[in-house]
Design a protein around this motif. Sequence first.
Motif, PDB file in Angstrom:
ATOM      1  N   ASP A 186     -36.191  30.298 -67.832  1.00  0.00           N
ATOM      2  CA  ASP A 186     -35.872  30.077 -69.348  1.00  0.00           C
ATOM      3  C   ASP A 186     -37.289  30.318 -70.425  1.00  0.00           C
ATOM      4  O   ASP A 186     -36.904  30.495 -70.955  1.00  0.00           O
ATOM      5  CB  ASP A 186     -35.483  28.901 -69.173  1.00  0.00           C
ATOM      6  CG  ASP A 186     -34.095  28.749 -68.441  1.00  0.00           C
ATOM      7  OD1 ASP A 186     -33.368  29.869 -68.237  1.00  0.00           O
ATOM      8  OD2 ASP A 186     -33.333  27.273 -68.382  1.00  0.00           O
ATOM      9  N   SER A 187     -38.153  29.674 -69.793  1.00  0.00           N
ATOM     10  CA  SER A 187     -39.369  29.073 -70.517  1.00  0.00           C
ATOM     11  C   SER A 187     -39.779  30.808 -70.988  1.00  0.00           C
ATOM     12  O   SER A 187     -40.534  31.613 -72.184  1.00  0.00           O
ATOM     13  CB  SER A 187     -40.839  28.806 -70.435  1.00  0.00           C
ATOM     14  OG  SER A 187     -41.158  29.761 -69.046  1.00  0.00           O
ATOM     15  N   VAL A 188     -40.044  31.589 -70.309  1.00  0.00           N
ATOM     16  CA  VAL A 188     -40.024  33.538 -70.797  1.00  0.00           C
ATOM     17  C   VAL A 188     -38.635  34.154 -71.619  1.00  0.00           C
ATOM     18  O   VAL A 188     -39.346  34.555 -72.302  1.00  0.00           O
ATOM     19  CB  VAL A 188     -40.224  34.636 -69.785  1.00  0.00           C
ATOM     20  CG1 VAL A 188     -40.930  36.008 -69.690  1.00  0.00           C
ATOM     21  CG2 VAL A 188     -41.342  33.138 -68.284  1.00  0.00           C
ATOM     22  N   ARG A 189     -38.015  34.297 -71.321  1.00  0.00           N
ATOM     23  CA  ARG A 189     -36.533  33.913 -71.887  1.00  0.00           C
ATOM     24  C   ARG A 189     -36.457  33.122 -73.685  1.00  0.00           C
ATOM     25  O   ARG A 189     -35.801  33.713 -74.316  1.00  0.00           O
ATOM     26  CB  ARG A 189     -35.942  33.626 -71.683  1.00  0.00           C
ATOM     27  CG  ARG A 189     -34.741  34.279 -70.286  1.00  0.00           C
ATOM     28  CD  ARG A 189     -33.645  34.219 -69.981  1.00  0.00           C
ATOM     29  NE  ARG A 189     -33.727  35.063 -68.146  1.00  0.00           N
ATOM     30  CZ  ARG A 189     -33.071  35.976 -68.250  1.00  0.00           C
ATOM     31  NH1 ARG A 189     -33.225  36.568 -69.233  1.00  0.00           N
ATOM     32  NH2 ARG A 189     -33.029  35.935 -67.272  1.00  0.00           N
ATOM     33  N   ARG A 190     -37.210  32.233 -74.179  1.00  0.00           N
ATOM     34  CA  ARG A 190     -37.253  31.303 -74.965  1.00  0.00           C
ATOM     35  C   ARG A 190     -37.758  31.498 -76.011  1.00  0.00           C
ATOM     36  O   ARG A 190     -39.165  30.890 -76.527  1.00  0.00           O
ATOM     37  CB  ARG A 190     -37.224  29.816 -74.804  1.00  0.00           C
ATOM     38  CG  ARG A 190     -37.024  28.564 -75.501  1.00  0.00           C
ATOM     39  CD  ARG A 190     -35.848  28.537 -75.869  1.00  0.00           C
ATOM     40  NE  ARG A 190     -35.142  29.117 -77.220  1.00  0.00           N
ATOM     41  CZ  ARG A 190     -33.734  30.042 -77.510  1.00  0.00           C
ATOM     42  NH1 ARG A 190     -32.979  28.685 -76.232  1.00  0.00           N
ATOM     43  NH2 ARG A 190     -34.076  30.639 -78.604  1.00  0.00           N
ATOM     44  N   ASP A 191     -37.986  32.311 -77.065  1.00  0.00           N
ATOM     45  CA  ASP A 191     -38.392  32.721 -78.197  1.00  0.00           C
ATOM     46  C   ASP A 191     -37.650  32.073 -79.470  1.00  0.00           C
ATOM     47  O   ASP A 191     -36.715  31.364 -79.263  1.00  0.00           O
ATOM     48  CB  ASP A 191     -38.041  34.478 -78.929  1.00  0.00           C
ATOM     49  CG  ASP A 191     -37.443  34.479 -78.831  1.00  0.00           C
ATOM     50  OD1 ASP A 191     -36.016  34.370 -78.251  1.00  0.00           O
ATOM     51  OD2 ASP A 191     -36.937  35.842 -79.443  1.00  0.00           O
ATOM     52  N   VAL A 192     -38.750  31.884 -79.858  1.00  0.00           N
ATOM     53  CA  VAL A 192     -38.246  30.630 -81.373  1.00  0.00           C
ATOM     54  C   VAL A 192     -37.890  31.893 -82.648  1.00  0.00           C
ATOM     55  O   VAL A 192     -39.327  31.908 -83.166  1.00  0.00           O
ATOM     56  CB  VAL A 192     -39.251  29.539 -81.683  1.00  0.00           C
ATOM     57  CG1 VAL A 192     -39.027  28.780 -82.747  1.00  0.00           C
ATOM     58  CG2 VAL A 192     -39.166  29.360 -80.524  1.00  0.00           C
ATOM     59  N   ASP A 193     -37.148  31.342 -83.293  1.00  0.00           N
ATOM     60  CA  ASP A 193     -36.941  32.185 -84.623  1.00  0.00           C
ATOM     61  C   ASP A 193     -36.593  31.340 -85.187  1.00  0.00           C
ATOM     62  O   ASP A 193     -36.273  31.026 -86.850  1.00  0.00           O
ATOM     63  CB  ASP A 193     -36.581  33.583 -84.979  1.00  0.00           C
ATOM     64  CG  ASP A 193     -36.554  34.596 -84.048  1.00  0.00           C
ATOM     65  OD1 ASP A 193     -37.599  34.824 -84.799  1.00  0.00           O
ATOM     66  OD2 ASP A 193     -36.234  35.088 -82.986  1.00  0.00           O
ATOM     67  N   THR A 194     -35.757  29.877 -84.733  1.00  0.00           N
ATOM     68  CA  THR A 194     -34.856  29.574 -85.815  1.00  0.00           C
ATOM     69  C   THR A 194     -34.993  28.428 -85.663  1.00  0.00           C
ATOM     70  O   THR A 194     -35.512  27.509 -84.261  1.00  0.00           O
ATOM     71  CB  THR A 194     -33.519  29.522 -86.283  1.00  0.00           C
ATOM     72  OG1 THR A 194     -32.736  28.843 -84.558  1.00  0.00           O
ATOM     73  CG2 THR A 194     -33.234  30.898 -86.109  1.00  0.00           C
TER      74      THR A 194
END
Length: 283
Positions: A186-194
């Motif tokens: 999950d941590s490799v998938r969890r990008d942050v835009d909002t």
Amino acid sequence: MRPVGRNGAPVTWTLVVPLKPLARAKTRLSDAAGDGPRASLALAFAQDTVGAALASRWVREVTVVTDDPLAGRELSALGARILPDSPGLGLNAALAHGARAVREERPGAAVAALNADLPALRTVELDLVLEAAADFSRAFLADAAGVGTTLLSAAPGAELAPAFGGPSRDRHRASGAREIELAGVDSVRRDVDTAGDLRAAVALGVGSHTRARLADMQGTAYTYDPETRAGSVLLDDGTPLPFDTAAFDAGGLRMLRPGQRVRIEVAGEGEQRRVVFVTLQTF
């Protein structure tokens, strides 16, 4: 066990991480963080991403493609190679430029593009993704939303051919890249835009740079005078800082109650340090 490619040779990766100038990064966080903190958060995200990536046993080098001088200094200090974004034509051009630069020095390099906004990235989970990627000529990992991409890999002899942005999962699949389908990364998938993405990353557990930056941006309302609209905030370490009418008005608030959690921006040093913006916490 060390991953091997399709030809049986051991695989170590050079990661190419693109980072636009901080003043233009993470604009969708502006409403939640403000422009100054937003830029600082973008740098913190990149620092935590690069730090976790460099700790991977399957990563030989991290090349950051950026023209931002501050980001370049900070990420170089972590051990990354900094490459100017000489094309200046956006994300995919920067990634292609980075991959070419790596292979001009090492023609047989295995390269992978990695987003710079993975503040919760765990090295052990990145290891699993890179091990899986070694089985394919080109491979990608979808983001947490299942729409975009956070990692795209190219084995020696294969072009990276990045197609990031928007619904890139479909574009990368259509280009022939194999989707990496793994649980527990999950941590490799969890990008942050909002702000919602950031809350999700915090729930996973962000790295030290992001954690420190978020702490600097938060506090608790301590005093408030409704007549003057001025008061003070307690930082999480117990330090009180004053805010004046202008700082309160800048946050668009009507009222503030002692004990409420607030998001702040701070200016000045030492005894001159003060809150210049205060509003309710949104992440």
